[in-house]
Each structure stands twice: as C-alpha cells, then as structure tokens.
Scaffold this motif. Structure first.
Motif, PDB file in Angstrom:
ATOM      1  N   LEU A 719       0.851  -1.173   0.013  1.00 19.08           N
ATOM      2  CA  LEU A 719       0.219   0.075  -0.210  1.00 19.08           C
ATOM      3  C   LEU A 719       0.910   1.211  -0.048  1.00 19.08           C
ATOM      4  O   LEU A 719       0.473   2.403  -0.640  1.00 19.08           O
ATOM      5  N   VAL A 720       2.025   1.291   0.834  1.00 20.83           N
ATOM      6  CA  VAL A 720       2.921   2.426   1.045  1.00 20.83           C
ATOM      7  C   VAL A 720       3.455   2.688  -0.386  1.00 20.83           C
ATOM      8  O   VAL A 720       3.331   3.501  -0.847  1.00 20.83           O
ATOM      9  N   LEU A 721       3.971   1.573  -1.287  1.00 21.28           N
ATOM     10  CA  LEU A 721       4.530   1.834  -2.379  1.00 21.28           C
ATOM     11  C   LEU A 721       3.538   2.290  -3.505  1.00 21.28           C
ATOM     12  O   LEU A 721       4.165   3.000  -4.254  1.00 21.28           O
ATOM     13  N   ALA A 722       2.478   1.734  -3.434  1.00 19.94           N
ATOM     14  CA  ALA A 722       1.285   2.012  -4.281  1.00 19.94           C
ATOM     15  C   ALA A 722       0.970   3.571  -4.120  1.00 19.94           C
ATOM     16  O   ALA A 722       0.902   4.283  -5.051  1.00 19.94           O
ATOM     17  N   ALA A 723       0.773   3.928  -2.841  1.00 18.14           N
ATOM     18  CA  ALA A 723       0.548   5.348  -2.372  1.00 18.14           C
ATOM     19  C   ALA A 723       1.630   6.364  -3.022  1.00 18.14           C
ATOM     20  O   ALA A 723       1.500   7.332  -3.605  1.00 18.14           O
ATOM     21  N   LEU A 724       2.921   6.142  -2.599  1.00 22.59           N
ATOM     22  CA  LEU A 724       4.161   6.598  -3.217  1.00 22.59           C
ATOM     23  C   LEU A 724       3.976   6.973  -4.601  1.00 22.59           C
ATOM     24  O   LEU A 724       4.419   7.863  -5.133  1.00 22.59           O
ATOM     25  N   LEU A 765      -9.138   7.508  -8.560  1.00 22.46           N
ATOM     26  CA  LEU A 765      -8.396   6.934  -8.984  1.00 22.46           C
ATOM     27  C   LEU A 765      -7.009   6.144  -8.130  1.00 22.46           C
ATOM     28  O   LEU A 765      -7.028   5.017  -7.912  1.00 22.46           O
ATOM     29  N   GLY A 766      -6.841   7.043  -7.099  1.00 19.54           N
ATOM     30  CA  GLY A 766      -5.728   6.706  -6.022  1.00 19.54           C
ATOM     31  C   GLY A 766      -6.200   5.645  -5.139  1.00 19.54           C
ATOM     32  O   GLY A 766      -5.684   4.434  -4.848  1.00 19.54           O
ATOM     33  N   GLY A 767      -7.659   5.720  -4.880  1.00 16.42           N
ATOM     34  CA  GLY A 767      -8.275   4.814  -4.171  1.00 16.42           C
ATOM     35  C   GLY A 767      -8.312   3.317  -5.202  1.00 16.42           C
ATOM     36  O   GLY A 767      -8.034   2.245  -4.355  1.00 16.42           O
ATOM     37  N   PHE A 768      -8.574   3.297  -6.105  1.00 15.54           N
ATOM     38  CA  PHE A 768      -8.474   2.140  -7.025  1.00 15.54           C
ATOM     39  C   PHE A 768      -7.232   1.460  -7.171  1.00 15.54           C
ATOM     40  O   PHE A 768      -6.993   0.534  -7.112  1.00 15.54           O
ATOM     41  N   ALA A 769      -6.225   2.347  -7.217  1.00 10.54           N
ATOM     42  CA  ALA A 769      -4.738   2.134  -7.464  1.00 10.54           C
ATOM     43  C   ALA A 769      -4.408   1.300  -6.095  1.00 10.54           C
ATOM     44  O   ALA A 769      -3.733   0.213  -5.855  1.00 10.54           O
TER      45      ALA A 769
END
Lengths: 800, 218
Positions: A719-724, A765-769
């Motif tokens: 999750l952290v990597l996807a968020a970054l 979109l961020g939520g989907f990612a």
C-alpha cells in the motif's frame, strides 16, 4: 546434446510454474490489449472504408430528410425531372436466419461512377443486377441470405460486414417499403436548375466528408485508441521483462554448468531463443484470443460512437482476419524479444566461470546509476522537445521521453522518499519496515513502473477527457444558447420569421456571414446583433477589457472578435489590427475558443457588417425564448415552416453530449483494464519475490515479530509503495494531460484546450490503485502469515 | 532455575511417517551457567535449541524459563519470549540486510523496549565494531557479521542466550577470538548460555557439556 540442453532449460519452468505463468500471462495480456485495440481500429476502418467505396458514403454530398428518416419517392422523381443529378438509396434491416443484415438498395443507372459492386465484380453483370435481382453480400452473411432469399446471392468481400446490396426495386420488395432513405448527389450538376427548397422542401443537403474534415476527427479517435493500446502493451512488457530477467538470473548457475559441460554458447543461445519463441507463440495465441473477446466487448460502444459522431456505419460483429491473428502473434514475439534482449546480452557476456550466486535484486540495483542518468537524459529530452520542438512527431516524442524517463526515475525517487521517511522514523519497527521496503524496491520496480504508467495514463487521459467535456459543454452553451434555430428558405421568409418572432416577445439573433480571406487565411466574417445572451455565454481565451466592454465595442463597430484558429494561424491577438476590407481595419478585442471548427472566423457588429457587405442578408436565425415549444408550433402552424427548418438546440445539445459521453466509454474501459494489468504485475512480482522473502524475514521473526504482523507489514508495504507511486503519478499524469492538450492538440488541430483539474477524480483513482495493490498483496501476505515455522527454521538450520 | 526442560519430544513428518528427533529430553540450567550441547549431525541439538528459543513447538514435554511454562505459548506469546527473554545467535548470522550495523545491534533491544545506546556502543567497542557501525552486513566479513549478531543478542540483555554453532562459519583463529569475546560478555551480563557445537575444544570452555544421541541425552 540439443535435447539434453532443452530438457535442462525446461526443467527450470517445471520447477517454477508460477514464473512460467507470470511470463505467459504478462505477454498474453500485453498482446490482448494491443491486438484488441488494433482489431477495433481495423474493424471500424474497414467498415466505413468499405461503405464509402461501395456506396459513395463520404465521397458525395447527399440529400437527407430534414425531419424523419425517409424520403418520399415523389421527391426523388421531382428532383430528377427538375434536372438534379441524384441517385436513390434505400437502407433497412433484414433478418436472414440468425443474421441481422443491413440491406442497401441502389440504382446503378443513376449512381455516380464507382458506386456499387457490379463495377468491379465479374460474378454478375449490370443486366443481371437489374433483371435478375442479384444480391451482393459480405461473405459472412452470404450463406444465410442465400438460404433465405429467392434472389441469387453473390459473396463480395469488398462490402462492409453484415451488409448486402441490391437493386433498389428488389430492396423495396424485400424490405416492404415504397420510400427511400436518401439521395446521392453527383458531383457535376446542371447549371440553372431550380433551388432544392423549391423542388423538394423537406430535404436538406449533407456535405461530403472531404468538406467537413471528418477524416481528421476519425483519425484522432483512432490515434487515441492506438496510444492506449501501445501504453497497455508497454505495461505488459514491463511484466514480461521482469519475469524473463528473474528467470535468467536464477538460471545463471545452470547456464554456467551447461557451458562447463560442453554446450556451446551459440547453441545455448539458440535453444533459449527457441524456448522463448515457443512461450511467446503460446502466449501470443492466448493474447489474440483474449484480444478478440476484449474487442468484441467494446465494439458496440465504438460502433455507436463512430455512427453518432460521423454517421459512419460499423458492423456490430467482429470479423476474424488471418492477418490480425498473425500480427498478434508477431507483436507477442516482438514483445518477448524486447523484454528478453537484455537478459540474452548478459548471458552472452557472462564468463563460463562466473558466479551463479548473484542476488537478482542486488544485481538489478547495481544498474541504478545508469538508470538515473538515462532517466535524467530522457526527462531533459522531453523538456527540450516541448520547448524547442515543433510538429506532431516532436510532441509524441516528448510524450514518450517523459513517460519512459519518469518510469526509469521511479525506483530512485521512491528510494529517496523512503530514505527520508527513515530519517524521520521513530520506532524500531517503522525503521526496519522502511529499510526493508527500500531493499525490496529493485525486485518490485518493474511492477511499480507499470503501475506508474497505468496511473499516469489514467490521470492524463481522464484530465484531458474531462477538460474536453467541460470545454465542449461550455462551447455548446456558447454556440447553442438560443433555444431554437431557424433556417429560412430565402431572405423574404427570413424577414417574415424575424417579424413574426419579435411580435411574440422572443429575441431574434440573425446569423449572417460571408466567406472571405483575412490575413491570408480562409475565413468567415459574421455580422452579429449583440445581445445580453452573447455576453453571458461566450467565453474568451484572450481579451482586451471586460466581457461587456468587448461586446460593446463590437456592437459599436469599433472592434472585432476572432476565433482561436485564426488567431493562431495568423498570429493575431487582442490589440492587433485586423484588416477586414481594403479600407477597413479593426482592432481585435477578444479571441474565442471554437473547438472542432477548421475555419477561421471573425465576428463584427451587425451594423458594420451590413455596411461592409450590403449584399448579404440573413436567412438563419437564433431565437431566444422562454417558450420554445409554443414558438416552434406557431412557426409551423402560422408561418408554414417545415419541421426540418427548425432545430431544437436544447435537444441537439443533449444529443451531442450523449454522443460525447459514449465516445469515451471505450477510453474508460481501457483505463480500468490498464490499471488491472498493473495490479496483476504487482501480484506476480510479490508472488515471485515471496520465495526470496523468507530468508529476509526469518531473522525478524526469530527476533520477536509474529508471522501475522509480518504478513500485515507486507500488505502495508504494498500500500505504501502504491501510494508513493500514486504521488509520483499525479504530476506525471498532469504533465501528460498538458502535453496532450497544449502541445499535441494544437499541433494536430490548431486549437488549444484549456486544462481543468479534477481532484475528486484523482482521489478515486488513487483509491482504485490502492485497492489493486491491496488485492495483489493479500495472497502473498496470507501465504507468508501461514508459513510454517519449520519453513522459517530452515533458514537457520545447520542440522536437525 | 533459569531453564527447566522436562521430557521433551519432537518429531518431523517424513515420507514414511513421523521421524522422531527428540525423545524425552530433560535438562536444567541456572542463571550465569554455560552449557554445551554436543552430538552428531541429526542428533537433535538444533531442534532442542529451537524449542527452547520459542522458534518451534514441542510435541510433548515441558519447557520453563524463569519459572514460567512457555511450552503452550501461542504465536504472539512465543514472539514475546523471543523478544524479551531469550536471545539466539545463529551460525548463518541472520542479520537484517536492509539495516546497517548500528541499527542491527540495536534492533532486538529496541523490540524488547530495552535499548540503551551507551550499552550498544560499549558492546560494539568491545567486539571491535566501532568502525563498522555505518556499514551494511554485505560489506562485512564473516567474523564481523558474527560479532554483530552477538552484539545484537547481548544488547537486548536476554536472561538466556542460545547459540547454534556460532563460530561454525569462521576460520579457527577468528572463531577463537569471537568465542572469547562472547563468553566474556555473557559472563558480564549474568545470563545463562546454551550453545550447540561440534567442537570439543569450544565445548570444553563451557561450564557443562551434554551429549545428544538419536534424540536422547547420553
């Protein structure tokens, strides 16, 4: 030796089925997205090319009903008698067994040259066409039609899919109709023939495609799809590259042993090439099949879009073309070569006695310096291309450099961000978590690059589409603010309409123009009766003074407004003098956006227009009224206007917006698919890395972290990597949108779309990612949390 | 009594049914006492160490550390045991590759909530690691890595230190030096030490020796 070598190489995949699956799935998905989009494009192009070639659609002006969908046969006869060179066409649906056929009737004797299949078919002659009622049909429906109709059916591959063509008399009998759908106008018409409105007042003339620049619009649509297909293919190739790279690194020891045992490097390369080609062909076959499913699913939306926007007929069913299959397999092979080239090169350069114990992640990490330099160089090139380059190719090259440079820079940016986090971290678990996450970056970087590209494409394209939608809506409000639009038959009727409407309290806005040349450019000069509605609805992209001041000056004949196309082509902006006539120059007070119009326009006040162009008189009017339905009824009942002369602009606006929304259904579907592929890339990377993770995590477990908490941390890591990655994707996506709107669109169409930001969409979109990353991480984390202690103990075991 | 092991049994699944590794082993260890576990490969030495260290679960028997029965602890309970009560030194060092030497030494002590920077620095100094504190494990020699592993364990001040062939990967001279340092530091903390070793010389330097043969104490 060859058999033994192949057997040894293949044993790796037998022992690592997950990696084989990753490789095949990545290549298959890449091929599917690419070939699916290509199939859509090819199908759409083939459909309207075939229709245009056979029926003259797009090549000739046509007469169509102003209202309704049919043309009375009497109108056709009246036009012919009056000297008009027109040819009738009847179109209608026909059921033949399970197939729904688009039956088209033409009259080969009156049709312009080149229209109709009999001119190029040897299977049936013109007399046979006329006397025997031959039906030409696309091969896909010929058999069904032959079993249904009594007429002779000839298969013609040149026809559009699901289309059959026959003599108009036969078509009328088969469809049970006695009317027509439209009339094709020959290019050469006799001079002195009576006006269309006199002979057939219910018909209006639709210009050929050459005149309305529709080719450019269809090309932009296909360019949009192709760009997406290419991006999706790139995302898939990132997966394949990762899978091949890992497999080759893991097989270094085996390769060294095979060479030590006497297998030559050349033979080894050939064997590995064959192995990769076989995998690519299998994956390509699966990908093409998946692409077919994808294309078949999206085709109805594409067909509806093209028909709604351009009136182009696209068959509802997808045709399977051998060339398409071959090109799908070809792109899979090309993708495998692209993804595997680096690994092959490493093996060629690897000494026979090279160590086999090199950690893949560490090995990948060693190239970071080169990667950073390449990223900087590409980003620099993107900047230079945007600032200094001109033309569409430079725009697309900048786009490619930007995306590739950003993808290469991502692992370095993430590493720095995590290092920053480490510096501020409080608590041993957080510090270890961040340090461990940094260590995982090389192994996950390809999947994260795929996610970055997918997210950036989503942000960029959704920004472009939404900006386009807002601009388009504003443009429709600007251009269609009058509730009704009336097209009079002549100036006399026009004057009558104006008086009639004014008596009923509505505002009449005459629309009158002349075609001329301004500053060396073809342009239309409009004489406008300035009304408050213009001030309220028109939006300037550049102006000299307030909105009302601009319009006041235009109304006084002291200034002009021009559209963006003219402004950019002639480099004319507010304050510049605009030469209207030999003895008349006006300053430009404003530049207005005029999206989709290829021609330059000038707007001046009505009074000045009448003085400069006294011969012009208005025949068209915008009517601003609070009671459009009542006014429309009154115009028809009291003034005798035909229904086709009055356009309900609110309905037109609604229709246009509907078509526009449908256009981007395809884009939205591809957005979701691309994100899903990126999610798959993360899942496969995590699963592949899972086996390597045990030795890394076992010490932390031995020192007191539970397996459950390690599993939770693995999910958190994803999750952290996807968020970054999302944080990096946001500016990249906005840069992509800016390039599309401000550079490529200007180069392609001559006008610039304003860019709007949509934080809510980006958050979704961020939520989907994050959801994709969460779903991808759940299974590997669950497996880790369930790893038996005996597996973890193996890391420490010397003996039992 | 620091450690009391009673009638401990453990078997691992094999292709032809469970393979017994420990068969009713019992032993005791006092605080400050050092014990060498010897035996042939496969005799169950490491398994006994893993069971005592809460890394694995026994099939039968009882383990008590500081009077607390730890045999039936669940996963979080055994994790807490590993964090706070025992410290394990492995033959393969098992340092955390993503952390530098300083962070590795502090890691277990911080997990246990007993981190003392001054003590960690003293340990690093005593083990000759001061110059290596900012390096990463991959940049160290085997002897240096094992010293870091010892420092990591002792920095957490565990009541019981378990060492599994801690010098098995080192050459003779380095092994002797590391052993000297480890024994001195363990003695300084007053912890109990149970060490698995094949070496009679190393075993001879510890207070007591036990021999395992086919899962039983000889």
């Amino acid at each position: 030796m060859t058999r033994a070598g192949l057997s040894a190489l293949w044993s790796f995949w037998r022992r690592n089925p997950l990696q084989l699956f990753t490789l095949v799935a990545g290549l298959a998905l890449a091929t599917a997205l690419w070939s699916g989009v290509q199939a859509l494009n090819a199908q759409a192009r083939a459909s309207y090319d075939a229709a245009a070639a056979v029926l003259g659609e797009g090549r000739y002006d046509q007469l169509i009903p102003a209202a309704g969908e049919t043309v009375a046969q009497d109108s056709y006869l009246a036009l012919r008698r009056a000297g008009w060179q027109v040819s009738p066409v009847l179109e209608g649906p026909l059921q033949a067994r399970q197939a729904r056929v688009r039956l088209v009737g033409i009259d080969p004797l009156t049709a312009p040259g080149g229209v109709g299949p009999m001119t190029r078919s040897e299977a049936a002659t013109l007399p046979a066409f006329l006397s025997e009622g031959v039906v030409f049909a696309h091969p896909g429906i010929a058999e069904a039609l032959a079993g249904t109709l009594s007429q002779r059916v000839v298969a013609d591959p040149g026809l559009a899919p699901d289309t059959a063509i026959t003599d108009i008399g036969v078509a009328q009998r088969l469809l049970g109709r006695d009317d027509l759908s439209r009339l094709i106008l020959a290019e050469d018409q006799p001079i002195g023939r009576p006006d269309l409105s006199d002979v057939a007042p219910g018909l209006i003339r639709r210009a050929s495609q050459q005149a309305s620049d529709i080719g450019q619009l269809t090309d932009s649509f296909h360019l949009n799809l192709t760009a997406f297909g290419l991006l999706s293919f790139a995302v898939g190739i990132f997966i394949v590259h990762g899978a091949i790279g890992l497999a080759f690194e893991q097989r270094r020891a085996m390769i060294r042993t095979l060479r030590t045992l006497g297998l030559s490097l050349r033979r080894l390369m050939v064997l590995m090439g064959l192995e990769l080609a076989l995998i690519a062909l299998v994956a390509g076959g699966i990908g093409v099949a998946l692409g077919y499913v994808l294309a078949a699913g999206l085709l109805p939306d594409v067909a509806a879009t093209l028909e709604g926007l351009y009136g182009a007929q696209v068959a509802g069913g997808l045709q399977l073309d051998p060339v398409w299959w071959l090109s799908g397999l070809g792109i899979a092979l090309l993708g495998a070569v692209l993804a595997g080239a680096g690994a092959f090169w490493k093996i060629i350069r690897m000494p026979v006695l090279a160590t086999g114990a090199r950690a893949w992640a560490v090995a990948t990490g060693r190239g970071r310096g080169c990667q950073g330099a390449a990223a900087l160089a590409l980003l620099g090139l993107a900047g230079l291309g945007t600032l200094l380059g001109g033309g569409l190719i430079a725009g697309f090259a900048s786009l490619a450099c930007l995306l590739l440079g950003a993808a290469l820079a991502l692992p370095l940016v993430l590493d720095r961000l995590l290092a920053l986090g480490e510096a501020f971290a409080r608590g041993v678990r957080t510090e270890w978590f961040l340090a461990d996450t940094r260590q995982q970056l090389p192994g996950l970087s390809l999947a994260l690059m795929a996610l970055l590209l997918a997210m950036a494409a989503n942000i960029g394209v959704s920004t472009m589409v939404s900006s386009f939608r807002m601009t388009f809506t504003g443009f429709l409000d600007q251009r269609l603010f009058a509730e009704l639009y009336v097209e009079a038959e002549d100036t006399t009727q026009g004057a009558a309409v104006a008086d009639f409407v004014q008596d009923r309290g509505a505002t009449v806005l005459p629309i009158q123009w002349v075609d001329t040349h301004i500053a060396g450019q073809a342009a239309e000069v409009y004489g406008t009766r300035v009304a408050p509605a213009y001030v309220e609805n028109w939006r300037f992209i550049a102006q000299d003074g307030t909105d009302s001041a601009v319009w006041d000056r235009v109304a006084d004949g002291a200034a002009a407004i021009i559209n963006e196309q003219l402004a950019r082509r002639a480099d004319l902006w507010p304050g510049d003098p605009l030469p209207l006539a030999a003895d008349r120059t006006l300053p430009i007070a404003g530049v207005v956006g005029d999206y989709g119009n290829p021609i330059g326009q000038v707007v001046i006040g009505e009074g000045l227009f009448e003085r400069l162009f006294p011969a012009a008189a208005p025949e068209r009017f915008g009517l601003v009224t609070d009671t459009p339905a009542a006014l429309r009824a009154a115009l028809q009942d009291d003034l005798g206007l035909a229904a086709g002369q009055i356009t309900d602009q609110a309905a037109l606006k609604q229709f246009s917006l509907g078509v526009f929304e449908r256009t981007f259904t395809v884009t939205a579907a591809l957005n979701v698919l691309t994100l899903a592929v990126a999610g798959f890339a993360i899942l496969m990377s995590l699963l592949t890395l899972a086996a390597m993770r045990v030795p890394q995590l076992a010490p932390a477990w031995a020192l007191g972290l539970t397996r459950a908490s390690l599993g939770r941390l693995e999910v958190l890591r994803a999750l952290v990597l996807a968020a970054l990655t999302g944080l990096v994707a946001l500016p990249l996506g906005l840069a992509l949108a800016w390039l599309l709107l401000a550079v490529i669109n200007v180069e392609a169409f001559g006008w610039r779309l304003p860019m709007f930001l949509f934080p809510g969409d980006y958050a979704v979109l961020g939520g989907f990612a994050l959801l994709a990353a969460l779903l991808a991480a759940l299974w590997p984390a669950w497996r880790l949390a369930r790893t038996p202690p005996s597996e973890l103990l193996k890391v420490f075991a010397n003996d039992a | 009594m620091l450690l009391r092991v009673e009638n401990l049994s453990k078997a691992y699944p094999g292709p032809e049914g469970p393979v017994p590794v420990l068969r009713g082993v019992g032993l005791q260890l006092r605080a400050g006492e050092t014990l060498a576990l010897r035996g042939e490969s496969g005799s169950g030495k490491s398994t006994l160490l893993h069971l005592v260290g809460g890394l694995d679960r026994a099939d039968a028997g009882r383990i008590a550390i500081d009077g607390q029965d730890v045999t039936g602890l669940d996963d979080p309970g055994r994790a807490a045991l590993r964090r706070g009560t025992v410290g394990v030194i492995f033959q393969q060092f098992n340092l955390i590759p993503s952390l530098n030497v300083r962070a590795n030494i502090a890691f277990q002590a911080r997990l246990a909530g007993r981190h003392d920077a001054a003590r960690a620095a003293r340990l690093a100094d005593a083990l000759g690691l001061t110059a290596q504190l900012d390096k990463y494990p991959e940049q160290l020699s085997g002897g240096q890595q094992q010293r870091v592993a010892i420092a990591r364990t002792l920095a957490a001040r565990p009541a019981l230190v378990l060492a599994d062939e801690p010098t098995g990967n080192l050459d003779e001279a380095t092994a002797a030096a590391v052993m000297d340092q480890m024994l001195a530091l363990v003695a300084e903390t007053g912890a109990g030490l149970m060490m698995v070793t094949h070496s009679p010389d190393l075993a001879g330097r510890l207070g007591r020796q036990l021999h395992l043969r086919q899962g039983r104490l000889a």
